[in-house]
Structure formats: structure tokens, C-alpha cells
Design an enzyme around this catalytic site. Structure first.
Site, mmCIF file in Angstrom:
data_model
loop_
_atom_site.group_PDB
_atom_site.id
_atom_site.type_symbol
_atom_site.label_atom_id
_atom_site.label_comp_id
_atom_site.label_asym_id
_atom_site.label_seq_id
_atom_site.Cartn_x
_atom_site.Cartn_y
_atom_site.Cartn_z
ATOM 1 N N HIS A 56 34.334 38.023 32.937
ATOM 2 C CA HIS A 56 33.419 38.967 33.590
ATOM 3 C C HIS A 56 32.946 39.984 32.553
ATOM 4 O O HIS A 56 33.654 40.273 31.578
ATOM 5 C CB HIS A 56 34.136 39.723 34.709
ATOM 6 C CG HIS A 56 34.391 38.911 35.924
ATOM 7 N ND1 HIS A 56 34.543 39.467 37.174
ATOM 8 C CD2 HIS A 56 34.536 37.572 36.107
ATOM 9 C CE1 HIS A 56 34.765 38.531 38.060
ATOM 10 N NE2 HIS A 56 34.773 37.377 37.438
ATOM 11 N N GLU A 58 32.781 43.210 32.611
ATOM 12 C CA GLU A 58 33.666 44.365 32.435
ATOM 13 C C GLU A 58 34.862 44.020 31.546
ATOM 14 O O GLU A 58 35.222 44.784 30.652
ATOM 15 C CB GLU A 58 34.204 44.869 33.780
ATOM 16 C CG GLU A 58 33.144 45.315 34.751
ATOM 17 C CD GLU A 58 32.761 44.225 35.734
ATOM 18 O OE1 GLU A 58 32.439 43.082 35.307
ATOM 19 O OE2 GLU A 58 32.768 44.507 36.938
ATOM 20 N N CYS A 86 34.901 43.982 40.735
ATOM 21 C CA CYS A 86 35.747 43.190 41.630
ATOM 22 C C CYS A 86 37.200 43.643 41.478
ATOM 23 O O CYS A 86 37.507 44.488 40.639
ATOM 24 C CB CYS A 86 35.597 41.713 41.274
ATOM 25 S SG CYS A 86 36.385 41.264 39.708
ATOM 26 N N CYS A 89 38.545 43.187 37.816
ATOM 27 C CA CYS A 89 37.981 44.146 36.863
ATOM 28 C C CYS A 89 38.458 45.565 37.160
ATOM 29 O O CYS A 89 38.735 46.339 36.235
ATOM 30 C CB CYS A 89 36.462 44.059 36.870
ATOM 31 S SG CYS A 89 35.880 42.461 36.220
#
Length: 171
Positions: A56, A58, A86, A89
Site C-alpha cells: 500500500h 502508506e 485501512c 496502514c
């Protein structure tokens, strides 16, 4: 420069990363980490490219920021991300001790900063974050809307093409 304009400028950098992701066929989410008013890490989603669930934007930006600072503690940084983080993260944000998170659009299906949970502001953890939401939210949300609309249209066209080819074989 006031904090609002600073946040907008750094969010624009995150949007640039999201655009790179979209151009790669990735969900257009971008992130930047800022330290002492300078971007020290940039990243965008790479799940489809890497076929790795944890790539991801992040997480990649946090990893790069840790390398840039030389510590897992990102105590004097701000994370800017185009979509509400999410649970995975949000956990990484807490673990890396990022004190401030700025995000654009809410994620009503998986967001764990404000939408489904408030993980970054849960006093049961040993770290909490200041959160600013909605910075360039419309622009951030539009990136996602356009991306998923294009996918739906492409799938519809592919379905129509398969149907035409099937009909042609019957004749």
C-alpha cells in the site's frame, strides 16, 4: 505559509503519486511523508504490480521515510495520503509513531481513521495521532471514482465483445 496551504501543497504531491499508480493500472492512492517541511518519502500503491498485499502507498512511504531518517520512529513527521488509511496502514502509522496524518477522501468500506474505526485516536494504544481529513477530498475521491468507472466500462465492453464473438461463431 499557513497550515491549510501547506497541507494542500503536500496533498498535491500525494495526488501526483496517486496519478502514477493509476497510470500503472493500480488503485490510484498516493502518499508522502514530510519532515521539517520537506518531502522525505513518496510512494503509491503497487499491489497489482508486485502481487503483494502489503504494498500500500502508506506502508511503502513509511518504509522509505524510516530509511531516510535512519529510525523506525517517525516522531516529527506528517503523513499525507489521498485515501483514509485501512487497518493495516493505520497500524503501521501507530507503530512508526507518526504524530500527524492528513488524508483526502474517506474510505467508507475500509477506512480505520474515521469511517469504520478510529484507530489513530484510540487512547488504549500507546500512541495517538492528530488527524486532518478532507484536504482536497473532492480531487482525491474523483481519482478513485474515475478509476473504478473506467474498470467497469472496460469490463462491460469486454463482455459485449465476447457476446458478439460467441454469436458470430454460432452463425
Amino acid at each position: 505559509m499557513d497550515i491549510f496551504n501547506k497541507d494542500r501543497n503536500f496533498m498535491m504531491a500525494a495526488i501526483e503519486e496517486a496519478n502514477i499508480a493509476g497510470a500503472l493500472g493500480e488503485v490510484p492512492i498516493g502518499a508522502v511523508v514530510v519532515f521539517q517541511d520537506k518531502i522525505i518519502a513518496r510512494a503509491h500503491n503497487l499491489r497489482e504490480t508486485t502481487q503483494n498485499a502489503v504494498t500500500h502507498a502508506e506502508l511503502l512511504a513509511i518504509q522509505k521515510a524510516c530509511e531516510a531518517i535512519g529510525s523506525w520512529r517517525l516522531e516529527e513527521t506528517t503523513l499525507y495520503v489521498t485515501l483514509e488509511p485501512c487497518p493495516m496502514c493505520a497500524g503501521a502509522i501507530l507503530q512508526s509513531r507518526i504524530p500527524r496524518v492528513v488524508y483526502g477522501a474517506r474510505d467508507l468500506k475500509a477506512g480505520c481513521v474515521d469511517s469504520l474505526y478510529r484507530l489513530l485516536n484510540d487512547s488504549r494504544f500507546n500512541h495517538e495521532c492528530e488527524v486532518a481529513e478532507g484536504i482536497l477530498a473532492e480531487e482525491c475521491g474523483q481519482l478513485l471514482t474515475d478509476f473504478f468507472r473506467a474498470i467497469r466500462e472496460r469490463k462491460k465492453e469486454e463482455k459485449q465483445m465476447r457476446k458478439l464473438l460467441a454469436e458470430k461463431e454460432i452463425l
